[in-house]
Design a protein around this motif. Structure first.
Motif, short mmCIF file in Angstrom:
data_model
loop_
_atom_site.label_atom_id
_atom_site.label_comp_id
_atom_site.label_asym_id
_atom_site.label_seq_id
_atom_site.Cartn_x
_atom_site.Cartn_y
_atom_site.Cartn_z
N LEU A 125 0.82 -1.21 0.00
CA LEU A 125 0.00 0.00 0.00
C LEU A 125 0.86 1.26 0.00
O LEU A 125 0.56 2.22 -0.70
N LYS A 126 1.95 1.24 0.77
CA LYS A 126 2.87 2.38 0.80
C LYS A 126 3.56 2.58 -0.54
O LYS A 126 3.73 3.72 -1.00
N ALA A 127 3.98 1.49 -1.17
CA ALA A 127 4.67 1.59 -2.46
C ALA A 127 3.77 2.23 -3.52
O ALA A 127 4.21 3.10 -4.28
N VAL A 128 2.51 1.82 -3.57
CA VAL A 128 1.58 2.40 -4.54
C VAL A 128 1.32 3.86 -4.19
O VAL A 128 1.28 4.71 -5.08
N ASP A 129 1.17 4.18 -2.91
CA ASP A 129 0.96 5.56 -2.49
C ASP A 129 2.10 6.45 -2.97
O ASP A 129 1.89 7.55 -3.48
N HIS A 130 3.32 5.95 -2.83
CA HIS A 130 4.50 6.70 -3.28
C HIS A 130 4.46 6.92 -4.80
O HIS A 130 4.76 8.02 -5.28
N LEU A 131 4.09 5.88 -5.56
CA LEU A 131 4.03 6.00 -7.01
C LEU A 131 2.97 7.01 -7.45
O LEU A 131 3.19 7.77 -8.39
N VAL A 132 1.84 7.02 -6.77
CA VAL A 132 0.78 7.98 -7.10
C VAL A 132 1.25 9.40 -6.75
O VAL A 132 1.12 10.33 -7.55
N ALA A 133 1.82 9.56 -5.55
CA ALA A 133 2.26 10.88 -5.09
C ALA A 133 3.34 11.46 -6.00
O ALA A 133 3.36 12.68 -6.24
N SER A 134 4.21 10.62 -6.51
CA SER A 134 5.31 11.09 -7.35
C SER A 134 4.90 11.28 -8.81
O SER A 134 5.71 11.73 -9.62
N GLY A 135 3.66 10.94 -9.15
CA GLY A 135 3.18 11.11 -10.51
C GLY A 135 3.51 9.95 -11.44
O GLY A 135 3.19 10.00 -12.62
N CYS A 136 4.15 8.92 -10.92
CA CYS A 136 4.47 7.75 -11.75
C CYS A 136 3.22 6.97 -12.13
O CYS A 136 3.21 6.29 -13.15
N VAL A 137 2.20 7.04 -11.29
CA VAL A 137 0.92 6.41 -11.59
C VAL A 137 -0.11 7.53 -11.70
O VAL A 137 -0.33 8.28 -10.74
N GLU A 138 -0.70 7.63 -12.89
CA GLU A 138 -1.70 8.66 -13.12
C GLU A 138 -3.12 8.08 -13.16
O GLU A 138 -4.09 8.84 -13.14
#
Length: 159
Positions: free
Chosen positions: A17-30
């Motif tokens: 859950l933390k890894a996905v949160d980081h990807l969303v926050a950094s814009g890697c996952v839109e």
């Protein structure tokens, strides 16, 4: 849309859950992301979540999803591939208190070798796996149920 499911066993999967949160926050996952977080105590900051979904809610989220990120549970994986979803499976590991042993590594390996899913053992690679899965082609899931039934019927008829 990306749907994350971590199962309903009494183990946390905060690491995913933390890894996905980081990807969303950094814009890697839109993409829009929704997670069924189970017994995890991490509360995502950058995507929607709910600890548990009833059967209808789960089916709705799974139906909307283009990609499903799941733990290495057989039921979750088979349910998603039967529906033709692109699946990334991340194993729960004992060293993080996510399960009692590391059997999910072997399960995920078999599904990956059969070209039914993508695996992600290292969450440092999750962004890369998410990008790759968008264009990756998978084999269609074929159940062995009919073959088993035919074998049992042949045995019974031969008695």
């Amino acid at each position: 849309m990306i749907f994350i499911t971590v199962g309903s066993q009494k183990f946390q999967f905060n690491r995913l859950l933390k890894a996905v949160d980081h990807l969303v926050a950094s814009g890697c996952v839109e993409d829009a992301v929704f997670a069924q977080t189970g017994y995890s105590d991490y509360k995502p900051q950058h995507y929607e979540y709910k600890p548990f979904l009833n059967r209808d809610e789960f089916a709705e989220m799974e139906g909307k999803a283009d990609i499903i990120i799941t733990h290495g549970g057989t039921g979750a994986i088979i349910g998603a591939v039967k529906k033709g979803k692109k699946v990334i499976a991340v194993p729960r590991l004992a060293k993080y208190g996510e399960h009692v042993d590391d059997h999910q590594l072997q399960l995920i390996e078999q599904f990956t070798k059969s070209n039914l899913i993508s695996s992600c053992e290292s969450l440092d690679e999750l962004g890369l796996v998410l990008n790759e899965i968008k264009t990756k082609e998978f084999c269609c899931y074929q159940s062995n149920t009919e073959r088993y039934i035919d074998t049992i019927e042949a045995y019974i008829n031969g008695m």
